[in-house]
Scaffold this motif. Structure first.
Motif, PDB file in Angstrom:
ATOM      1  N   ARG A  89       0.820  -1.206   0.000  1.00 58.16           N
ATOM      2  CA  ARG A  89       0.000   0.000   0.000  1.00 58.16           C
ATOM      3  C   ARG A  89       0.860   1.264   0.000  1.00 58.16           C
ATOM      4  NH1 ARG A  89      -3.424   2.100   5.159  1.00 58.16           N
ATOM      5  NH2 ARG A  89      -3.729   4.218   4.421  1.00 58.16           N
ATOM      6  N   GLY A  90       1.978   1.266   0.770  1.00 56.46           N
ATOM      7  CA  GLY A  90       2.842   2.438   0.813  1.00 56.46           C
ATOM      8  C   GLY A  90       3.399   2.782  -0.554  1.00 56.46           C
ATOM      9  N   PHE A  91       3.785   1.762  -1.312  1.00 56.24           N
ATOM     10  CA  PHE A  91       4.280   1.974  -2.668  1.00 56.24           C
ATOM     11  C   PHE A  91       3.189   2.570  -3.548  1.00 56.24           C
ATOM     12  CE2 PHE A  91       4.450   0.464  -7.030  1.00 56.24           C
ATOM     13  CZ  PHE A  91       5.727   0.817  -7.425  1.00 56.24           C
ATOM     14  N   ASN A  92       1.994   2.028  -3.450  1.00 54.61           N
ATOM     15  CA  ASN A  92       0.888   2.517  -4.269  1.00 54.61           C
ATOM     16  C   ASN A  92       0.530   3.964  -3.937  1.00 54.61           C
ATOM     17  OD1 ASN A  92       0.649   0.093  -5.643  1.00 54.61           O
ATOM     18  ND2 ASN A  92      -0.856  -0.746  -4.210  1.00 54.61           N
ATOM     19  N   GLU A  93       0.585   4.318  -2.662  1.00 55.55           N
ATOM     20  CA  GLU A  93       0.313   5.694  -2.280  1.00 55.55           C
ATOM     21  C   GLU A  93       1.345   6.642  -2.896  1.00 55.55           C
ATOM     22  OE1 GLU A  93       0.145   5.737   1.952  1.00 55.55           O
ATOM     23  OE2 GLU A  93      -1.946   5.080   2.025  1.00 55.55           O
ATOM     24  N   ARG A  94       2.598   6.231  -2.862  1.00 53.63           N
ATOM     25  CA  ARG A  94       3.658   7.043  -3.478  1.00 53.63           C
ATOM     26  C   ARG A  94       3.428   7.172  -4.981  1.00 53.63           C
ATOM     27  NH1 ARG A  94       9.195   6.938  -0.760  1.00 53.63           N
ATOM     28  NH2 ARG A  94       8.787   6.443   1.421  1.00 53.63           N
ATOM     29  N   LEU A  95       3.004   6.088  -5.580  1.00 51.81           N
ATOM     30  CA  LEU A  95       2.753   6.103  -7.022  1.00 51.81           C
ATOM     31  C   LEU A  95       1.648   7.098  -7.367  1.00 51.81           C
ATOM     32  CD1 LEU A  95       3.141   5.025  -9.871  1.00 51.81           C
ATOM     33  CD2 LEU A  95       1.707   3.061  -9.263  1.00 51.81           C
ATOM     34  N   ILE A  96       0.576   7.089  -6.595  1.00 50.69           N
ATOM     35  CA  ILE A  96      -0.522   8.028  -6.834  1.00 50.69           C
ATOM     36  C   ILE A  96      -0.050   9.472  -6.635  1.00 50.69           C
ATOM     37  CG2 ILE A  96      -2.765   8.824  -6.001  1.00 50.69           C
ATOM     38  CD1 ILE A  96      -2.984   6.258  -7.559  1.00 50.69           C
ATOM     39  N   LEU A  97       0.701   9.712  -5.558  1.00 51.58           N
ATOM     40  CA  LEU A  97       1.220  11.055  -5.300  1.00 51.58           C
ATOM     41  C   LEU A  97       2.159  11.499  -6.421  1.00 51.58           C
ATOM     42  CD1 LEU A  97       1.884  10.842  -1.455  1.00 51.58           C
ATOM     43  CD2 LEU A  97       0.219  12.325  -2.588  1.00 51.58           C
ATOM     44  N   ASN A  98       2.975  10.562  -6.921  1.00 48.20           N
ATOM     45  CA  ASN A  98       3.854  10.864  -8.054  1.00 48.20           C
ATOM     46  C   ASN A  98       3.055  11.374  -9.246  1.00 48.20           C
ATOM     47  OD1 ASN A  98       6.406  10.338  -7.108  1.00 48.20           O
ATOM     48  ND2 ASN A  98       6.738   8.510  -8.333  1.00 48.20           N
ATOM     49  N   GLY A 124      26.846  18.188 -10.979  1.00 45.83           N
ATOM     50  CA  GLY A 124      25.574  17.801 -11.576  1.00 45.83           C
ATOM     51  C   GLY A 124      25.012  16.568 -10.922  1.00 45.83           C
ATOM     52  N   GLY A 125      24.208  15.848 -11.674  1.00 49.78           N
ATOM     53  CA  GLY A 125      23.568  14.647 -11.151  1.00 49.78           C
ATOM     54  C   GLY A 125      23.191  13.716 -12.273  1.00 49.78           C
ATOM     55  N   ILE A 126      22.737  12.529 -11.895  1.00 55.60           N
ATOM     56  CA  ILE A 126      22.351  11.496 -12.855  1.00 55.60           C
ATOM     57  C   ILE A 126      20.968  10.973 -12.489  1.00 55.60           C
ATOM     58  CG2 ILE A 126      22.847   9.149 -13.641  1.00 55.60           C
ATOM     59  CD1 ILE A 126      25.804   9.784 -13.377  1.00 55.60           C
ATOM     60  N   VAL A 127      20.120  10.849 -13.476  1.00 56.23           N
ATOM     61  CA  VAL A 127      18.805  10.227 -13.303  1.00 56.23           C
ATOM     62  C   VAL A 127      18.826   8.894 -14.020  1.00 56.23           C
ATOM     63  CG1 VAL A 127      16.334  10.395 -13.794  1.00 56.23           C
ATOM     64  CG2 VAL A 127      17.623  12.443 -13.129  1.00 56.23           C
ATOM     65  N   LEU A 128      18.566   7.810 -13.285  1.00 58.17           N
ATOM     66  CA  LEU A 128      18.467   6.468 -13.856  1.00 58.17           C
ATOM     67  C   LEU A 128      17.118   5.878 -13.487  1.00 58.17           C
ATOM     68  CD1 LEU A 128      21.977   4.901 -13.072  1.00 58.17           C
ATOM     69  CD2 LEU A 128      21.169   5.799 -15.249  1.00 58.17           C
ATOM     70  N   ASN A 129      16.479   5.241 -14.437  1.00 64.74           N
ATOM     71  CA  ASN A 129      15.181   4.604 -14.188  1.00 64.74           C
ATOM     72  C   ASN A 129      14.167   5.584 -13.597  1.00 64.74           C
ATOM     73  OD1 ASN A 129      16.294   1.965 -14.890  1.00 64.74           O
ATOM     74  ND2 ASN A 129      17.341   2.066 -12.919  1.00 64.74           N
ATOM     75  N   GLY A 130      14.283   6.851 -13.992  1.00 68.53           N
ATOM     76  CA  GLY A 130      13.326   7.851 -13.554  1.00 68.53           C
ATOM     77  C   GLY A 130      13.578   8.443 -12.187  1.00 68.53           C
ATOM     78  N   SER A 131      14.665   8.035 -11.519  1.00 65.85           N
ATOM     79  CA  SER A 131      14.954   8.536 -10.177  1.00 65.85           C
ATOM     80  C   SER A 131      16.400   9.022 -10.104  1.00 65.85           C
ATOM     81  CB  SER A 131      14.745   7.430  -9.126  1.00 65.85           C
ATOM     82  OG  SER A 131      13.422   6.920  -9.182  1.00 65.85           O
ATOM     83  N   VAL A 132      16.640   9.997  -9.230  1.00 64.64           N
ATOM     84  CA  VAL A 132      17.991  10.505  -9.044  1.00 64.64           C
ATOM     85  C   VAL A 132      18.859   9.401  -8.448  1.00 64.64           C
ATOM     86  CG1 VAL A 132      19.415  12.200  -7.845  1.00 64.64           C
ATOM     87  CG2 VAL A 132      17.193  12.872  -8.761  1.00 64.64           C
ATOM     88  N   ALA A 191      11.027  13.823  -1.917  1.00 69.97           N
ATOM     89  CA  ALA A 191      11.459  12.698  -2.746  1.00 69.97           C
ATOM     90  C   ALA A 191      11.560  11.403  -1.954  1.00 69.97           C
ATOM     91  CB  ALA A 191      12.808  13.027  -3.403  1.00 69.97           C
ATOM     92  N   THR A 192      12.123  11.470  -0.755  1.00 76.48           N
ATOM     93  CA  THR A 192      12.349  10.243   0.011  1.00 76.48           C
ATOM     94  C   THR A 192      11.099   9.740   0.719  1.00 76.48           C
ATOM     95  OG1 THR A 192      13.122  11.559   1.907  1.00 76.48           O
ATOM     96  CG2 THR A 192      14.793  10.743   0.368  1.00 76.48           C
ATOM     97  N   ASP A 193      10.195  10.647   1.093  1.00 79.76           N
ATOM     98  CA  ASP A 193       9.008  10.244   1.856  1.00 79.76           C
ATOM     99  C   ASP A 193       7.766  10.020   1.001  1.00 79.76           C
ATOM    100  OD1 ASP A 193      10.624  10.538   4.033  1.00 79.76           O
ATOM    101  OD2 ASP A 193       9.638  12.329   4.820  1.00 79.76           O
ATOM    102  N   PHE A 194       7.711  10.670  -0.183  1.00 79.09           N
ATOM    103  CA  PHE A 194       6.457  10.650  -0.933  1.00 79.09           C
ATOM    104  C   PHE A 194       6.615  10.289  -2.402  1.00 79.09           C
ATOM    105  CE2 PHE A 194       5.931  13.747   2.528  1.00 79.09           C
ATOM    106  CZ  PHE A 194       4.864  13.165   3.204  1.00 79.09           C
ATOM    107  N   MET A 195       7.819   9.922  -2.828  1.00 81.95           N
ATOM    108  CA  MET A 195       8.024   9.565  -4.221  1.00 81.95           C
ATOM    109  C   MET A 195       8.688   8.197  -4.317  1.00 81.95           C
ATOM    110  SD  MET A 195       9.177  13.260  -5.831  1.00 81.95           S
ATOM    111  CE  MET A 195       8.979  12.720  -7.533  1.00 81.95           C
TER     112      MET A 195
END
Length: 409
Positions: free
Chosen positions: A29-38, A241-249, A393-397
């Motif tokens: 459920r926690g993953f799904n909530e993050r997905l919806i918030l995303n 700078g930074g790198i984004v892989l698989n849609g995440s930093v 990012a860490t709590d809701f994505m």
């Protein structure tokens, strides 16, 4: 077809192509909530029907998630949309006042302090310039400015959920590159930044590389695309700078992924590293050589056209080196896109981008694909904004890299 209908069709197509799907199992459920918030963060608002189609979750599961997020005060209801048939659908959006975060950039030439709401809106900001940072000056700035910052945002200290700090890794190094006294900079080596700031603002504190933070700001609050693998360059006093892989930093094992400064670049007088050409310290020296005050480039209200012809010289030099650096990074990972941002005016970022494209056209790209090249959207404030976004990012994505790592274990 009206513009509104076309926008809805485009939204439907992008939702259909969402690269992450949900699961109807209760234990995720926690993953799904993050997905919806995303998705809501990405599209500004979302109906339950749209969320169901995008995630693959059952209508009942989506309803339960929406209800739970509303109960947590994370979502607000919009006015119902009435169609020609059936019941009206009610979009939900993020609640701006659900959370508030402070972001603090400790830079080689400036401090930058912001407070944002849950949607990423900057409610107040304070900045200060210096020739080089010291722990004493940093604490004095933060202590002096935090009260007026919160007052301007109509917030109390109790309203702040977390503080994020963005600063260069090993700040005591690279002193020769930006003419800072080694003895004073050495004080950073054993200085506990989090502990010092916690005494002033006792909230959860995170600290990360400033280039990574700027990249995170672009990913969390910038225009959302379906691009999953991205190189992000940030030109500051030095360059990172930074790198984004698989849609995440992707931060890397030591949190320094995207530290592009040491990248080797060929055939350029003045040094063989990217940092020797695509950094603002290089522009500083060019400006000083023409008898102007180099510190003016760190004043956000300064008109950079006054820096000519040094500015054009620097843009051409930085673009040549960045083009080589881009080809080098593309040869390691098949990145889809490249974003170039920095502490320079939007018009100058546009000029630099055009020059990079011109330089890329001259290079041998055999074996690599020409990337989608674009300018960053936040400029100077990106690092402080990214620091403030850390807990969002860490709590809701969803961090897909952490998911893949967990699966590998």
């Amino acid at each position: 077809m009206s513009a509104q209908d076309k926008a809805l069709d485009d939204k439907e197509e992008r939702l259909r192509l969402t690269p992450v799907k949900g699961s109807n199992q209760v234990h995720v459920r926690g993953f799904n909530e993050r997905l919806i918030l995303n998705l809501i963060r990405q599209y500004d608002q979302l109906t339950k029907a749209e969320a169901t189609r995008a995630t693959g979750l059952s209508p009942n599961a989506v309803s339960m998630i929406f209800r739970a997020l509303e109960d947590e005060n994370l979502l607000l209801r919009e006015e119902p949309i009435r169609g020609k048939i059936g019941q009206p659908s009610t979009p939900l959006r993020l609640n701006p006042s659900a959370r508030h975060y402070v972001g603090f950039k400790i830079g080689r030439r400036s401090f930058d302090l912001v407070v944002i709401d849950f949607t990423g809106k900057i409610l107040a900001r304070r900045t200060s310039q210096h020739s080089h940072p010291t722990p004493v000056a940093m604490c004095a700035f933060f202590k002096h400015e935090i009260r007026s910052l919160l007052r301007s945002a109509h917030l109390r200290r109790d309203d702040i959920d977390a503080l994020g700090v963005a600063m260069p890794s090993e700040l005591w190094h690279w002193t020769d590159d930006f003419d800072a006294p080694k003895t004073e900079m050495e004080a950073w080596r054993d200085f506990d930044v989090a502990s010092a700031l916690h005494k002033i603002l006792p909230v959860p504190i995170s600290i990360e590389n400033d280039g990574t933070a700027a990249c995170r700001a672009e990913r969390v609050f910038g225009p959302h695309t379906l691009k999953q693998d991205v190189i992000y360059f940030f030109i500051g006093t030095l360059i990172g700078g930074g790198i984004v892989l698989n849609g995440s930093v992707y931060v890397g094992r030591r949190g320094n992924s995207g530290g592009f400064g040491p990248l080797r670049v060929p055939d350029e007088p003045g040094g063989h590293r990217l940092i020797d050409h695509a950094s603002l310290v290089v522009l500083e020296k060019l400006v000083a050589g023409e008898g102007h005050d180099p510190s003016a480039i760190y004043d956000e209200g300064f008109d950079w056209s006054a820096l000519e012809p040094a500015l054009s010289h620097w843009i051409a030099r930085a673009a040549r080196s960045l083009a080589h650096a881009i080809v080098s990074t593309l040869s390691v990972i098949d990145f889809e896109a490249v974003v170039v941002d920095g502490a320079l005016p939007e018009e100058c970022r546009g000029r630099l981008l055009r020059e990079i494209n011109s330089e890329l056209a001259k290079l041998d790209l055999q074996g690599v694909m020409h990337p989608d090249l674009s300018s960053g959207h936040f400029g100077t404030v990106a690092r402080a904004l990214g620091a403030a976004s850390y807990r969002i990012a860490t709590d809701f994505m969803i961090d897909q890299n952490a998911l893949h790592l967990g699966a590998a274990k």
